[in-house]
Design a protein around this motif. Structure first.
Motif, mmCIF file in Angstrom:
data_model
loop_
_atom_site.group_PDB
_atom_site.id
_atom_site.type_symbol
_atom_site.label_atom_id
_atom_site.label_comp_id
_atom_site.label_asym_id
_atom_site.label_seq_id
_atom_site.Cartn_x
_atom_site.Cartn_y
_atom_site.Cartn_z
ATOM 1 N N MET A 160 49.239 0.004 -10.256
ATOM 2 C CA MET A 160 49.466 -1.399 -10.762
ATOM 3 C C MET A 160 48.160 -2.099 -11.525
ATOM 4 N N SER A 161 48.736 -2.899 -12.490
ATOM 5 C CA SER A 161 47.844 -3.668 -13.138
ATOM 6 C C SER A 161 47.269 -4.822 -12.206
ATOM 7 N N ASP A 162 48.297 -5.658 -11.534
ATOM 8 C CA ASP A 162 47.982 -6.166 -10.536
ATOM 9 C C ASP A 162 48.958 -6.206 -9.329
ATOM 10 N N LYS A 163 48.839 -6.782 -8.243
ATOM 11 C CA LYS A 163 49.688 -6.854 -6.973
ATOM 12 C C LYS A 163 50.075 -8.220 -6.752
ATOM 13 N N GLN A 164 51.131 -8.650 -7.556
ATOM 14 C CA GLN A 164 51.927 -9.948 -7.532
ATOM 15 C C GLN A 164 53.214 -9.655 -6.925
ATOM 16 N N PRO A 165 53.775 -10.659 -6.537
ATOM 17 C CA PRO A 165 55.108 -10.279 -6.105
ATOM 18 C C PRO A 165 56.163 -9.951 -6.859
ATOM 19 N N LYS A 166 55.810 -10.040 -8.240
ATOM 20 C CA LYS A 166 56.986 -9.314 -9.328
ATOM 21 C C LYS A 166 56.448 -7.916 -9.528
ATOM 22 N N ASN A 167 55.195 -7.358 -9.183
ATOM 23 C CA ASN A 167 54.925 -6.172 -9.437
ATOM 24 C C ASN A 167 55.718 -5.181 -8.027
ATOM 25 N N PHE A 182 61.350 -1.705 2.895
ATOM 26 C CA PHE A 182 59.840 -1.362 2.228
ATOM 27 C C PHE A 182 58.859 -1.895 3.208
ATOM 28 N N LEU A 183 57.900 -1.261 3.306
ATOM 29 C CA LEU A 183 56.651 -1.573 4.291
ATOM 30 C C LEU A 183 55.457 -1.163 3.616
ATOM 31 N N MET A 184 54.638 -2.269 3.326
ATOM 32 C CA MET A 184 53.346 -1.894 2.619
ATOM 33 C C MET A 184 52.368 -2.001 3.629
ATOM 34 N N VAL A 185 51.303 -1.048 3.737
ATOM 35 C CA VAL A 185 49.999 -0.775 4.313
ATOM 36 C C VAL A 185 48.836 -0.817 3.789
ATOM 37 N N GLY A 186 47.804 -1.848 3.808
ATOM 38 C CA GLY A 186 46.834 -1.956 3.197
ATOM 39 C C GLY A 186 45.578 -2.874 3.768
ATOM 40 N N ASN A 187 44.397 -3.058 3.190
ATOM 41 C CA ASN A 187 43.362 -3.688 3.789
ATOM 42 C C ASN A 187 43.174 -5.050 3.299
ATOM 43 N N SER A 188 43.696 -5.372 2.212
ATOM 44 C CA SER A 188 43.714 -6.749 1.565
ATOM 45 C C SER A 188 44.905 -7.523 1.969
ATOM 46 N N LEU A 189 44.631 -8.765 2.420
ATOM 47 C CA LEU A 189 45.772 -9.649 2.806
ATOM 48 C C LEU A 189 46.145 -10.332 1.472
ATOM 49 N N LYS A 190 45.278 -10.647 0.544
ATOM 50 C CA LYS A 190 45.675 -11.145 -0.677
ATOM 51 C C LYS A 190 46.461 -10.225 -1.541
ATOM 52 N N SER A 191 46.341 -8.761 -1.508
ATOM 53 C CA SER A 191 46.936 -8.089 -2.649
ATOM 54 C C SER A 191 48.070 -7.399 -1.802
ATOM 55 N N ASP A 192 47.655 -6.941 -0.554
ATOM 56 C CA ASP A 192 48.704 -6.017 0.075
ATOM 57 C C ASP A 192 49.864 -6.499 0.968
ATOM 58 N N ILE A 193 49.378 -7.837 1.440
ATOM 59 C CA ILE A 193 50.123 -8.470 2.550
ATOM 60 C C ILE A 193 51.003 -9.419 2.025
ATOM 61 N N VAL A 194 50.213 -10.411 1.431
ATOM 62 C CA VAL A 194 50.950 -11.859 1.139
ATOM 63 C C VAL A 194 52.276 -11.765 0.285
ATOM 64 N N PRO A 195 51.967 -10.915 -1.013
ATOM 65 C CA PRO A 195 52.744 -10.907 -1.887
ATOM 66 C C PRO A 195 54.162 -10.061 -1.319
ATOM 67 N N VAL A 196 53.930 -9.070 -0.482
ATOM 68 C CA VAL A 196 54.955 -8.315 0.110
ATOM 69 C C VAL A 196 55.830 -9.247 1.135
ATOM 70 N N LEU A 197 55.196 -9.890 1.754
ATOM 71 C CA LEU A 197 55.994 -10.788 2.612
ATOM 72 C C LEU A 197 56.733 -11.740 1.869
ATOM 73 N N GLU A 198 56.268 -12.182 0.727
ATOM 74 C CA GLU A 198 57.027 -13.216 -0.156
ATOM 75 C C GLU A 198 58.155 -12.805 -0.637
ATOM 76 N N GLU A 222 50.816 -15.684 10.060
ATOM 77 C CA GLU A 222 51.806 -15.598 11.006
ATOM 78 C C GLU A 222 53.382 -15.364 10.535
ATOM 79 N N HIS A 223 53.758 -14.054 10.588
ATOM 80 C CA HIS A 223 55.199 -13.890 9.943
ATOM 81 C C HIS A 223 55.936 -12.654 10.719
ATOM 82 N N VAL A 224 57.256 -12.727 10.817
ATOM 83 C CA VAL A 224 58.122 -12.067 11.445
ATOM 84 C C VAL A 224 57.837 -10.308 11.110
#
Length: 240
Positions: A160-167, A182-198, A222-224
């Motif tokens: 990806m060019s970036d990891k935003q919710p739209k991506n 879909f499940l995302m596994v990653g080390n970056s809260l900003k790029s791998d976690i937050v946008p996927v939860l959104e 904190e999210h289910v």
């Protein structure tokens, strides 16, 4: 984000595809950037302190990010531009040459897999489709994936060019999934976690010991659909 008292009771039978970030999730990456940064600041020690050098380089990277994107090549260009700026256009050709060599060394560095990651991929790929979902330079990421020997475990590779919710929405649609599958596994809260939860997906965070300042987030998550792990091998029991 919504809190839930049932986080530990979560089951994942509904997950059809698991996406893995590449850098610092499958293999070591950020360490090479920090080592290059140390060497860069050592080259310019006559002009600026180490702390100020770090600050000025980060500012340059942030200015260039919208145009250059992520990866070693953009980082090398930022090193060169920062050297020119820090030295007020007095940087020598010899120093520029050394900076270019730093970038080439990073591009040619061996791929160091993180502990246990191949066993995890081998086990999980028997039951679910695995995906690489990463950002950065396409050529460099393809090179690292080839060198890693991990490509055979993945159904799809997405750089990806970036990891935003739209991506992520685009990726989930391409995989013909609903976000909750879909499940995302990653080390970056900003790029791998937050946008996927959104977007309604699931996200597991596996911290790496070194994190780029740009990838840090201030708030606790904190999210289910979120889970914090200490190492990749924990995935095998959770997703069995």
């Amino acid at each position: 984000m919504n809190k839930s008292s049932n986080v530990n009771k979560m089951t994942y039978d509904h997950i059809k595809s698991i996406a893995f970030d590449a850098d610092d999730t499958l293999w070591v990456n950020e360490t090479f950037f920090r080592d290059a940064e140390d060497q860069f600041c050592a080259l310019l020690h006559e002009y600026i302190s180490y702390e100020e050098c770090q600050k000025r380089l980060f500012e340059m990277e942030m200015r260039n990010l919208p145009m250059y994107g992520y990866g070693i090549k953009p980082f090398t260009l930022s090193l060169i531009e920062a050297a020119i700026e820090i030295t007020n256009n007095n940087v020598s050709i010899a120093t520029i040459t050394k900076i270019i060599e730093l970038g080439k060394m990073m591009l040619g560095a061996p791929v160091q897999l993180l502990d246990g990651i191949e066993e995890v991929l081998s086990t999980l790929s028997r039951k679910r489709k695995l995906v690489v979902a990463t950002k950065g330079d396409l050529l460099d990421q393809e090179r690292k994936l080839e060198k890693s020997g991990l490509a055979r475990y993945f159904h799809h590779i997405e750089v990806m060019s970036d990891k935003q919710p739209k991506n992520y929405e685009k990726l989930v649609h391409h995989l013909d999934l609903e976000p909750q599958e879909f499940l995302m596994v990653g080390n970056s809260l900003k790029s791998d976690i937050v946008p996927v939860l959104e977007i309604g997906g699931n996200a597991f965070h596996i911290p790496f010991h070194t994190t780029w300042l740009h990838e840090e987030v201030a708030d606790k998550i904190e999210h289910v659909n979120f889970k914090e792990l200490s190492k990749a091998s924990e995935l095998i029991n959770i997703l069995k």
